[in-house]
Write a protein that holds these residues in place. Sequence first.
Motif, short mmCIF file in Angstrom:
data_model
loop_
_atom_site.label_atom_id
_atom_site.label_comp_id
_atom_site.label_asym_id
_atom_site.label_seq_id
_atom_site.Cartn_x
_atom_site.Cartn_y
_atom_site.Cartn_z
N ASP A 35 0.85 -1.26 -0.04
CA ASP A 35 0.11 -0.01 0.25
C ASP A 35 0.74 1.33 -0.06
OD1 ASP A 35 -2.49 -1.33 0.08
OD2 ASP A 35 -2.66 -1.37 1.95
N ASP A 36 2.10 1.16 0.36
CA ASP A 36 3.20 2.22 0.18
C ASP A 36 3.40 2.53 -1.29
OD1 ASP A 36 4.60 0.16 -0.08
OD2 ASP A 36 6.19 0.42 1.33
N GLY A 37 3.10 1.67 -2.33
CA GLY A 37 3.42 2.01 -3.54
C GLY A 37 4.51 1.19 -4.09
N ASN A 38 5.22 0.55 -3.40
CA ASN A 38 6.52 -0.09 -3.55
C ASN A 38 6.18 -1.69 -4.01
OD1 ASN A 38 8.27 2.20 -3.12
ND2 ASN A 38 8.02 1.41 -1.02
N GLU A 39 7.04 -2.21 -4.76
CA GLU A 39 6.83 -3.79 -4.95
C GLU A 39 7.97 -4.59 -4.18
OE1 GLU A 39 4.57 -4.94 -7.22
OE2 GLU A 39 3.85 -2.65 -7.23
N TYR A 40 7.42 -5.78 -3.53
CA TYR A 40 8.37 -6.45 -2.68
C TYR A 40 8.12 -7.95 -3.28
CZ TYR A 40 7.74 -2.57 0.40
OH TYR A 40 7.78 -1.30 0.92
#
Length: 202
Positions: A189-194
Amino acid sequence: MQQLLAATSFMYSSFWRFTDQNWFMMIVYVGLALFFTYLAIQLLDEWGTIVAVPVGILSPLAIDVYMNNACDPFWFCDFNKMGLLLGIVGAIAAFAMIGILFGVGIGLMKNIFYIFRNPISAILFAILGVFWFCSGCVAIGAFMDNHPFLTFFFFIGLIPTAKTPTIHVDGVGDITGHGYDGGSSFHGDDGNEYHYDGHKWH
């Protein structure tokens, strides 16, 4: 269409009702569902989505067969046979089981949001999610037929099961969002991909 109807009627035929003992049928079919899920996860790493998803579909189908062929799929909720204490524990287990069916189904169907990133995987996992969601619907039907009194409490108990998926990333903390690619990738939800390397999230 006729082939689909024939396959459906065969799956729900008395062929699968090999015993009148509900507990034994549960061990067999729920055990098969867990086995097919484990096998699908293993195949996902080695062969990819196209091979893993068809095997994974056998898991909710095994649940469907159990729900449609056991005399009472939720036999452990029978207060008359199990007693008050065990009946309450059984009811909690039933609520959790149905919640898991819907949770897995909805979680997998959310992969459709990534159709432009990985179309084949997104579609296949969404289809698998539909199968799991339908298993949840079948389970609710079986629960209502056999335990109408507990149905009201089921709907109340199902509400808290809709939890936001969360992962833990070292140095960042807990991240909410949605998984895709079979759970090996995560859109936070922070816009990053993990991505999961088999041991931890990066």
